[in-house]
Design an enzyme around this catalytic site. Structure first.
Site, PDB file in Angstrom:
ATOM      1  CD  GLU A  29     -39.966  -1.684 -41.069  1.00 52.78           C
ATOM      2  OE1 GLU A  29     -41.229  -2.093 -41.812  1.00 52.78           O
ATOM      3  OE2 GLU A  29     -40.464  -0.533 -41.833  1.00 52.78           O
ATOM      4  CB  SER A  30     -36.984   0.721 -44.960  1.00 53.82           C
ATOM      5  OG  SER A  30     -38.302   1.439 -45.134  1.00 53.82           O
ATOM      6  CB  CYS A  57     -38.515  -5.066 -50.991  1.00 53.92           C
ATOM      7  SG  CYS A  57     -40.008  -4.683 -50.379  1.00 53.92           S
ATOM      8  CG  HIS A  98     -39.129  -9.696 -51.538  1.00 55.56           C
ATOM      9  ND1 HIS A  98     -37.693  -9.089 -50.910  1.00 55.56           N
ATOM     10  CD2 HIS A  98     -40.683  -8.745 -51.102  1.00 55.56           C
ATOM     11  CE1 HIS A  98     -38.316  -8.594 -50.020  1.00 55.56           C
ATOM     12  NE2 HIS A  98     -39.854  -8.244 -49.931  1.00 55.56           N
ATOM     13  CD  GLU A 104     -35.258 -11.104 -51.851  1.00 49.50           C
ATOM     14  OE1 GLU A 104     -35.430 -10.605 -53.386  1.00 49.50           O
ATOM     15  OE2 GLU A 104     -35.844 -10.474 -50.917  1.00 49.50           O
TER      16      GLU A 104
HETATM   17  N1  GLN Z   1     -42.618  -2.327 -46.240  1.00 45.63           N
HETATM   18  C1  GLN Z   1     -41.048  -2.266 -46.306  1.00 45.63           C
HETATM   19  C2  GLN Z   1     -40.564  -0.950 -45.787  1.00 45.63           C
HETATM   20  O1  GLN Z   1     -41.001  -0.169 -45.819  1.00 45.63           O
HETATM   21  C3  GLN Z   1     -40.645  -2.903 -47.046  1.00 45.63           C
HETATM   22  C4  GLN Z   1     -40.467  -4.475 -47.091  1.00 45.63           C
HETATM   23  C5  GLN Z   1     -40.073  -5.508 -47.786  1.00 45.63           C
HETATM   24  O2  GLN Z   1     -39.189  -5.097 -47.363  1.00 45.63           O
HETATM   25  N2  GLN Z   1     -40.723  -6.179 -48.112  1.00 45.63           N
HETATM   26  O3  GLN Z   1     -39.436  -0.849 -44.938  1.00 45.63           O
END
Ligand code: GLN
Length: 204
Positions: free
Chosen positions: A55-56, A86, A177, A179
């Site tokens: 979660e950014s 991501c 992703h 990984e």
């Molecule tokens: N939607 C997430 C974000 O905005 C990122 C999703 C993910 O890392 N799989 O942080």
């Protein structure tokens, strides 16, 4: 020589990145030690760094409050490799169009969070990636769209005409992703085959 592979571990899919970097190192015949980055003081020891998904908003806030953010910026300024995936790419970008994300500006890209839809819209696609011989199995989960790239940024892969993997000097970023598959070629590309980065070990 044992290389130190940092994995940003304040939140997100940390163990998957640690495993992927171990597999990539084995494929490149390199010895590594994985360091999980939870506090300041670890990044300066790292030869290269993974920034996982998650979660950014949470990740970027913790990186700043723990004093890790400026260490990552210095790591990139020193030309050392980073793979940001991501949410990691969202944090690494120059702009995510969202005040809750404190961008690090490691890669000259603008991203749009969740542009590929919600969790239920997650998908896997074979992707042609510059530098890889065969398509890469790319897993997209609430993935960001890379909406703008700076002029020195190389687009490594596109999906549906949109960039989904980029390289800006030592930083490789993916919307997806790498990984989450057994395929560690993107970690190999980012850490051991990126000519635009300081090589962690001289060519033997
Ligand atoms: N939607 C997430 C974000 O905005 C990122 C999703 C993910 O890392 N799989 O942080």
């Amino acid at each position: 020589m044992t290389l130190k592979a940092g994995v940003v571990a304040v939140q997100g899919d940390v163990s998957e990145h640690a495993e992927a970097v171990r597999r990539a190192a084995e494929a490149h015949d390199r010895d590594i030690e994985v360091l999980e980055v939870r506090d300041s003081g670890t990044v300066p020891d790292c030869d290269f760094l993974s920034m996982p998904g998650g979660e950014s908003t949470t990740i970027s806030g913790l990186l700043h409050s723990e004093g890790i953010a400026e260490e990552i910026v210095a790591h990139v300024e020193a030309g050392k490799p980073v793979l940001a995936t991501c949410a990691g790419l969202i944090v690494a970008a120059t702009d995510a169009g969202d005040d809750r994300v404190e961008n690090l500006g490691l890669a000259d890209v603008t991203v749009e969070r969740n542009a590929f839809g919600r969790q239920k819209d997650s998908f896997e696609a074979p992707l042609d990636v510059a530098g890889l011989d065969d398509p890469f199995p790319a897993v997209f989960i609430r993935a960001p769209l890379i909406s703008e790239v700076g002029e020195d940024v190389e687009v490594l892969a596109e999906w549906d005409g949109r960039p989904v993997a980029i390289r800006d000097g030592p930083v490789v970023g993916t919307s997806f992703h790498p990984e989450l598959t057994p395929d560690s070629r993107l970690h190999g590309l980012a850490f051991f085959e990126n000519d635009a980065a300081e090589r962690p070990v001289p060519d033997q």
